[in-house]
Design a protein around this motif. Structure first.
Motif, PDB file in Angstrom:
ATOM      1  N   PRO A 101       0.651  -1.308  -0.281  1.00  0.00           N
ATOM      2  CA  PRO A 101       0.431  -0.164  -0.163  1.00  0.00           C
ATOM      3  C   PRO A 101       1.025   1.265  -0.081  1.00  0.00           C
ATOM      4  O   PRO A 101       2.242   0.989   0.018  1.00  0.00           O
ATOM      5  CB  PRO A 101      -0.735  -0.367   1.146  1.00  0.00           C
ATOM      6  CG  PRO A 101      -0.270  -0.965   2.270  1.00  0.00           C
ATOM      7  CD  PRO A 101       0.676  -2.074   1.555  1.00  0.00           C
ATOM      8  N   LEU A 102      -0.305   2.327  -0.070  1.00  0.00           N
ATOM      9  CA  LEU A 102       1.032   3.781  -0.149  1.00  0.00           C
ATOM     10  C   LEU A 102       0.744   3.683   0.986  1.00  0.00           C
ATOM     11  O   LEU A 102      -0.127   3.779   1.964  1.00  0.00           O
ATOM     12  CB  LEU A 102       0.184   4.738  -0.986  1.00  0.00           C
ATOM     13  CG  LEU A 102       0.197   4.807  -2.049  1.00  0.00           C
ATOM     14  CD1 LEU A 102       0.129   3.615  -3.223  1.00  0.00           C
ATOM     15  CD2 LEU A 102      -0.043   5.940  -3.409  1.00  0.00           C
ATOM     16  N   ILE A 103       2.207   5.187   1.469  1.00  0.00           N
ATOM     17  CA  ILE A 103       1.262   5.281   3.074  1.00  0.00           C
ATOM     18  C   ILE A 103       2.067   7.385   2.117  1.00  0.00           C
ATOM     19  O   ILE A 103       2.330   7.494   1.562  1.00  0.00           O
ATOM     20  CB  ILE A 103       3.125   5.521   3.517  1.00  0.00           C
ATOM     21  CG1 ILE A 103       3.243   3.832   4.274  1.00  0.00           C
ATOM     22  CG2 ILE A 103       2.784   6.548   4.927  1.00  0.00           C
ATOM     23  CD1 ILE A 103       3.879   3.527   5.232  1.00  0.00           C
ATOM     24  N   ALA A 104       0.717   7.698   2.764  1.00  0.00           N
ATOM     25  CA  ALA A 104       0.422   9.419   3.354  1.00  0.00           C
ATOM     26  C   ALA A 104       1.074  10.045   4.453  1.00  0.00           C
ATOM     27  O   ALA A 104       0.731   9.712   5.502  1.00  0.00           O
ATOM     28  CB  ALA A 104      -1.074  10.172   2.375  1.00  0.00           C
ATOM     29  N   VAL A 105       1.529  11.293   3.534  1.00  0.00           N
ATOM     30  CA  VAL A 105       2.176  12.341   5.020  1.00  0.00           C
ATOM     31  C   VAL A 105       1.847  13.259   4.645  1.00  0.00           C
ATOM     32  O   VAL A 105       1.703  14.162   3.894  1.00  0.00           O
ATOM     33  CB  VAL A 105       3.577  12.043   5.493  1.00  0.00           C
ATOM     34  CG1 VAL A 105       4.036  13.237   6.572  1.00  0.00           C
ATOM     35  CG2 VAL A 105       3.947  10.554   5.064  1.00  0.00           C
ATOM     36  N   VAL A 106       0.455  13.960   6.201  1.00  0.00           N
ATOM     37  CA  VAL A 106       0.365  15.422   5.546  1.00  0.00           C
ATOM     38  C   VAL A 106       0.776  15.960   6.618  1.00  0.00           C
ATOM     39  O   VAL A 106       1.208  15.782   8.271  1.00  0.00           O
ATOM     40  CB  VAL A 106      -1.234  14.874   5.969  1.00  0.00           C
ATOM     41  CG1 VAL A 106      -2.072  16.797   5.264  1.00  0.00           C
ATOM     42  CG2 VAL A 106      -2.439  13.878   5.381  1.00  0.00           C
ATOM     43  N   HIS A 129      -0.035  20.869   1.797  1.00  0.00           N
ATOM     44  CA  HIS A 129       1.396  19.997   2.354  1.00  0.00           C
ATOM     45  C   HIS A 129       1.250  18.413   1.995  1.00  0.00           C
ATOM     46  O   HIS A 129       1.563  17.765   3.878  1.00  0.00           O
ATOM     47  CB  HIS A 129       2.416  20.607   3.705  1.00  0.00           C
ATOM     48  CG  HIS A 129       2.055  22.186   3.673  1.00  0.00           C
ATOM     49  ND1 HIS A 129       2.896  23.132   3.344  1.00  0.00           N
ATOM     50  CD2 HIS A 129       1.230  22.777   4.369  1.00  0.00           C
ATOM     51  CE1 HIS A 129       2.158  23.717   3.279  1.00  0.00           C
ATOM     52  NE2 HIS A 129       1.419  23.850   4.174  1.00  0.00           N
ATOM     53  N   THR A 130       1.032  17.565   1.516  1.00  0.00           N
ATOM     54  CA  THR A 130       1.225  16.086   1.228  1.00  0.00           C
ATOM     55  C   THR A 130       2.444  15.502   0.761  1.00  0.00           C
ATOM     56  O   THR A 130       2.280  16.354  -0.623  1.00  0.00           O
ATOM     57  CB  THR A 130      -0.529  15.710   0.876  1.00  0.00           C
ATOM     58  OG1 THR A 130      -1.078  16.475   1.536  1.00  0.00           O
ATOM     59  CG2 THR A 130      -0.552  14.228   1.084  1.00  0.00           C
ATOM     60  N   MET A 131       2.903  14.892   1.488  1.00  0.00           N
ATOM     61  CA  MET A 131       3.785  13.901   0.336  1.00  0.00           C
ATOM     62  C   MET A 131       3.052  12.148   0.003  1.00  0.00           C
ATOM     63  O   MET A 131       2.526  11.586   1.475  1.00  0.00           O
ATOM     64  CB  MET A 131       5.144  13.578   0.993  1.00  0.00           C
ATOM     65  CG  MET A 131       6.155  14.495   1.017  1.00  0.00           C
ATOM     66  SD  MET A 131       7.010  14.878   1.379  1.00  0.00           S
ATOM     67  CE  MET A 131       8.080  13.256   0.008  1.00  0.00           C
ATOM     68  N   LEU A 132       2.894  11.676  -0.623  1.00  0.00           N
ATOM     69  CA  LEU A 132       2.816  10.241  -1.055  1.00  0.00           C
ATOM     70  C   LEU A 132       4.423   9.381  -1.093  1.00  0.00           C
ATOM     71  O   LEU A 132       4.844   9.835  -1.292  1.00  0.00           O
ATOM     72  CB  LEU A 132       1.786   9.683  -2.393  1.00  0.00           C
ATOM     73  CG  LEU A 132       0.938  10.418  -2.281  1.00  0.00           C
ATOM     74  CD1 LEU A 132      -0.030  10.545  -4.032  1.00  0.00           C
ATOM     75  CD2 LEU A 132       0.052  10.086  -1.348  1.00  0.00           C
ATOM     76  N   LEU A 133       4.281   8.534   0.132  1.00  0.00           N
ATOM     77  CA  LEU A 133       5.533   7.195  -0.228  1.00  0.00           C
ATOM     78  C   LEU A 133       4.631   5.726  -0.675  1.00  0.00           C
ATOM     79  O   LEU A 133       3.810   5.269  -0.255  1.00  0.00           O
ATOM     80  CB  LEU A 133       5.928   7.165   1.250  1.00  0.00           C
ATOM     81  CG  LEU A 133       6.423   8.894   2.188  1.00  0.00           C
ATOM     82  CD1 LEU A 133       6.724   8.862   3.271  1.00  0.00           C
ATOM     83  CD2 LEU A 133       6.677   9.341   1.306  1.00  0.00           C
ATOM     84  N   TRP A 134       5.724   5.680  -1.423  1.00  0.00           N
ATOM     85  CA  TRP A 134       5.482   4.034  -1.819  1.00  0.00           C
ATOM     86  C   TRP A 134       7.018   2.666  -0.871  1.00  0.00           C
ATOM     87  O   TRP A 134       7.938   3.046  -1.160  1.00  0.00           O
ATOM     88  CB  TRP A 134       5.652   3.627  -3.545  1.00  0.00           C
ATOM     89  CG  TRP A 134       5.516   4.579  -4.070  1.00  0.00           C
ATOM     90  CD1 TRP A 134       4.107   3.769  -4.408  1.00  0.00           C
ATOM     91  CD2 TRP A 134       5.002   5.259  -4.511  1.00  0.00           C
ATOM     92  NE1 TRP A 134       2.599   4.390  -5.795  1.00  0.00           N
ATOM     93  CE2 TRP A 134       3.120   6.072  -5.177  1.00  0.00           C
ATOM     94  CE3 TRP A 134       5.207   6.451  -4.569  1.00  0.00           C
ATOM     95  CZ2 TRP A 134       3.133   6.161  -5.860  1.00  0.00           C
ATOM     96  CZ3 TRP A 134       4.655   7.983  -5.188  1.00  0.00           C
ATOM     97  CH2 TRP A 134       3.740   8.111  -5.878  1.00  0.00           C
ATOM     98  N   PRO A 135       6.432   2.360  -0.139  1.00  0.00           N
ATOM     99  CA  PRO A 135       7.415   1.715   0.542  1.00  0.00           C
ATOM    100  C   PRO A 135       8.135   0.796   0.186  1.00  0.00           C
ATOM    101  O   PRO A 135       7.421  -0.019  -0.776  1.00  0.00           O
ATOM    102  CB  PRO A 135       6.436   1.101   2.425  1.00  0.00           C
ATOM    103  CG  PRO A 135       5.499   1.999   1.760  1.00  0.00           C
ATOM    104  CD  PRO A 135       5.528   2.536   0.543  1.00  0.00           C
ATOM    105  N   ARG A 136       9.031  -0.013   0.415  1.00  0.00           N
ATOM    106  CA  ARG A 136      10.680  -0.660  -0.523  1.00  0.00           C
ATOM    107  C   ARG A 136      10.055  -1.883  -0.140  1.00  0.00           C
ATOM    108  O   ARG A 136       9.417  -2.590  -0.870  1.00  0.00           O
ATOM    109  CB  ARG A 136      11.434  -0.295  -0.285  1.00  0.00           C
ATOM    110  CG  ARG A 136      12.466  -0.824  -0.587  1.00  0.00           C
ATOM    111  CD  ARG A 136      14.091  -0.585  -0.765  1.00  0.00           C
ATOM    112  NE  ARG A 136      13.917   0.264  -1.538  1.00  0.00           N
ATOM    113  CZ  ARG A 136      14.566   1.182  -1.622  1.00  0.00           C
ATOM    114  NH1 ARG A 136      15.741   1.920  -0.518  1.00  0.00           N
ATOM    115  NH2 ARG A 136      15.125   2.514  -2.784  1.00  0.00           N
TER     116      ARG A 136
END
Length: 149
Positions: free
Chosen positions: A45-50, A101-108
């Motif tokens: 899944p993706l992780i979103a950081v706000v 101020h949002t980022m999306l991360l694709w965990p390795r």
């Protein structure tokens, strides 16, 4: 929606410009197309950081949010959520618009390693992701960066 590869490891997804009565992430077709491209970009899944300056925004209530030390540019702290499926991503993009101020991360490897990185040294999270995206121009531009292992 237009996707451009602007460098070997960087993509720019641009949505149509908003106007007084129309917002791209409020349009079901644009939202679905954007979420599909982002979902298919990397591991799930993706992780979103706000990024926040106070408490987590109320629109994050449907997700189990966690405070993290990492804060997207322009914020003092961050709140992270796991987006388990594409429908979660669509709802996140729609409800959180305009995403200042949002980022999306694709965990390795795993979500837990990425959460450890988000709470570690300032750039520790970069070693735990395959890619990350910053949302810019009030949700109209997504800058996606692949991270070389």
């Amino acid at each position: 929606m237009q996707v451009s590869q602007v460098a070997y490891d960087r993509f720019r997804l641009e949505l149509p410009a908003a106007d007084a009565t129309w917002r791209p992430l409020a349009d079901p077709e644009t939202l679905a197309e954007t979420a599909a491209w982002l979902w298919d970009f990397g591991p799930k899944p993706l992780i979103a950081v706000v990024g926040v300056d106070k408490a987590a925004p109320s629109w994050l209530t449907p997700w189990k949010s966690r405070g993290v030390r990492f804060a997207p540019e322009g914020a003092s702290t961050g709140v992270a959520v796991v987006l388990a499926n594409r429908a979660d991503l669509e709802r996140f993009l729609s409800e959180g618009a305009p995403h200042e101020h949002t980022m999306l991360l694709w965990p390795r490897s795993s979500e837990s390693k990425t959460f450890e990185g988000l709470n570690g040294a300032p750039s520790a999270w970069l070693k735990t992701v395959d890619a990350h995206a910053s949302i810019q121009r009030a949700g109209e531009v997504f800058e996606v960066h692949s991270v070389q292992g």
